[in-house]
Design a protein around this motif. Structure first.
Motif, short mmCIF file in Angstrom:
data_model
loop_
_atom_site.label_atom_id
_atom_site.label_comp_id
_atom_site.label_asym_id
_atom_site.label_seq_id
_atom_site.Cartn_x
_atom_site.Cartn_y
_atom_site.Cartn_z
N ASN A 133 14.87 10.96 10.55
CA ASN A 133 13.34 10.94 10.47
C ASN A 133 12.49 10.20 11.91
OD1 ASN A 133 12.98 11.97 7.95
ND2 ASN A 133 13.72 10.12 6.82
N GLY A 134 13.27 9.15 12.24
CA GLY A 134 12.86 8.35 13.21
C GLY A 134 12.51 9.42 14.50
N ALA A 218 4.34 -5.96 15.11
CA ALA A 218 3.73 -5.70 16.54
C ALA A 218 3.23 -4.19 16.36
CB ALA A 218 4.46 -5.94 17.53
N ILE A 219 4.26 -3.32 16.08
CA ILE A 219 3.84 -1.74 16.18
C ILE A 219 3.01 -1.33 15.09
CG2 ILE A 219 4.97 0.50 15.64
CD1 ILE A 219 7.63 -0.61 16.67
N GLY A 220 3.00 -2.01 13.88
CA GLY A 220 2.05 -2.05 12.79
C GLY A 220 0.54 -2.45 12.96
N SER A 221 0.73 -3.52 13.94
CA SER A 221 -0.69 -4.18 14.10
C SER A 221 -1.44 -3.47 15.30
CB SER A 221 -0.46 -5.52 14.51
OG SER A 221 -0.08 -6.47 13.51
N TRP A 236 12.39 1.15 18.71
CA TRP A 236 12.33 0.23 17.67
C TRP A 236 11.88 0.79 16.40
CZ3 TRP A 236 14.77 -4.02 17.65
CH2 TRP A 236 15.08 -4.63 19.19
N LYS A 237 11.11 1.91 16.58
CA LYS A 237 10.68 2.50 15.17
C LYS A 237 11.78 3.54 14.66
CE LYS A 237 6.60 4.81 14.82
NZ LYS A 237 5.58 5.37 15.17
N ILE A 238 12.84 4.00 15.60
CA ILE A 238 13.76 4.73 15.04
C ILE A 238 14.80 4.07 14.40
CG2 ILE A 238 15.98 5.71 15.88
CD1 ILE A 238 14.54 7.14 18.16
N PHE A 239 14.85 2.49 14.87
CA PHE A 239 15.78 1.46 14.30
C PHE A 239 15.07 1.28 12.68
CE2 PHE A 239 17.43 -0.28 18.40
CZ PHE A 239 18.28 0.53 18.57
N VAL A 240 13.91 1.05 12.63
CA VAL A 240 13.24 0.86 11.54
C VAL A 240 13.54 1.74 10.53
CG1 VAL A 240 11.06 0.61 10.25
CG2 VAL A 240 11.23 -0.67 12.35
#
Length: 342
Positions: A133-134, A218-221, A236-240
């Motif tokens: 998905n990431g 931070a990514i969401g903001s 970092w999004k892949i890690f999430v």
């Protein structure tokens, strides 16, 4: 938008996190507390209502059953809280959980591997799904809705194909496997609830005390500000999504242990309940805001609501209508909360 040079990635990311709220920190804190208080008040109101509506609701046997059923939803919801805080969404939670459950059954029953190995395999199945998905979202630039919708269909199909459209039972291969969820390390409290609480604590620490949590906010903001500050937002999004996948894997293992079987069709609808729990708990669909405590409260609300309707002998179709209305109301209030941000 120009990004000031503060000489530190951490300081710039912190600016991204607080971009819209640095002059309203007290207001933002009070607003967050109000949202959680309202969610908690709603939970108390539901408990009172259903206890008055049915004498069988407020019994320890039923409450224990509610907590056991809620544990799976809560684990899914806690994992996807990270995804939603980044501004993403994951529709593959339910069928992904079913696939992880089936893979756990394949490893333990069909392949005869030790229970610990089978459990690890089920969790890693979720991690791999999160990785896919990431990658689809970050490198192929697919919208999260489309990428996870595709994964939802793929995972559901794989669960049916791998299982042969039949449950995989653990009673003969691992007769004690069910104790992972239904056992009582603490008398009267199912182990699945303890696992859920432990994971919620870990998720709270990761979200609020770790670099992954800082970058999630931070990514969401403001993902662009974070990227320009030197943060590898793709990684970092892949890690999430991998972290969310790990929680999906745990949920798959827990529901397999609870049912003492891997049911390939069990996950349908769980994604909606999990996402609703996250939104009810105060996490914003626009990203940048959220809390693990609020998510757990939201999951309890969903669990109490579903159980209360069942114990009142409300027909299943009406149960679906009520849950759908709750999801609609949760998204509506989230929209109201975020109007000042758009």
């Amino acid at each position: 938008m120009s990004i000031p040079d503060h000489g530190s990635t951490t300081s710039i990311v912190q600016i991204a996190v607080n971009e819209d709220t640095d002059t309203r920190s007290v207001r933002g804190f009070l607003k967050k507390q109000l949202q959680q208080s309202l969610a908690f008040g709603t939970l108390i109101a539901l408990l009172i209502f259903f206890s008055l509506a049915s004498p069988y609701f407020l019994t320890w046997e039923n409450i224990s059953g509610v907590l056991l059923a809620t544990a799976v939803i809560a684990v899914l919801a806690v994992g996807t809280t990270f995804v939603i805080i980044t501004g993403g969404i994951d529709l593959s939670l339910g069928t992904g959980m079913a696939l992880c459950s089936v893979m756990t059954g394949v490893f333990i029953t069909n392949m005869g591997l030790p229970v610990a190995v089978g459990v690890l395999g089920g969790i890693l199945t979720g991690v791999v799904m999160g990785l896919i998905n990431g990658v689809n979202i970050t490198f192929l630039r697919l919208p999260p809705f489309i990428a996870t919708l595709a994964m939802m269909m793929i995972a559901g199909g794989l669960a049916l194909v791998i299982s042969g459209v039949a449950p995989i039972y653990f009673s003969s291969s691992a007769p004690n496997f069910k104790l992972l969820a239904t056992g009582t390390l603490i008398p009267g409290l199912p182990n699945a609830v303890l696992i859920m609480l432990g994971l919620a604590v870990v998720a709270y620490l990761v979200l609020n005390k770790s670099m992954l949590g800082r970058y999630t906010f931070a990514i969401g903001s403001n993902e662009e500000a974070a990227r320009l500050s030197g943060v590898n937002t793709r990684r970092w999004k892949i890690f999430v999504y991998m972290l969310s996948g790990a929680f999906t894997g745990v949920a798959g293992v827990l529901i397999a242990a609870r049912l003492d079987s891997a049911q390939p069709q069990i996950g349908q609808g769980y994604e909606l309940q999990a996402i609703a729990a996250v939104i009810i708990g105060g996490t914003s669909l626009l990203g940048g805001r959220g809390s693990i405590l609020g998510t757990v409260i939201g999951a309890l609300i969903m669990g109490v609501l579903v159980n209360g309707l069942r114990i009142m002998s409300i027909q299943s179709e009406w149960q679906n209508i009520v849950v759908g209305v709750v999801v609609l109301i949760a998204v509506f209030f989230d929209s109201l909360r975020n109007r000042d941000r758009t």
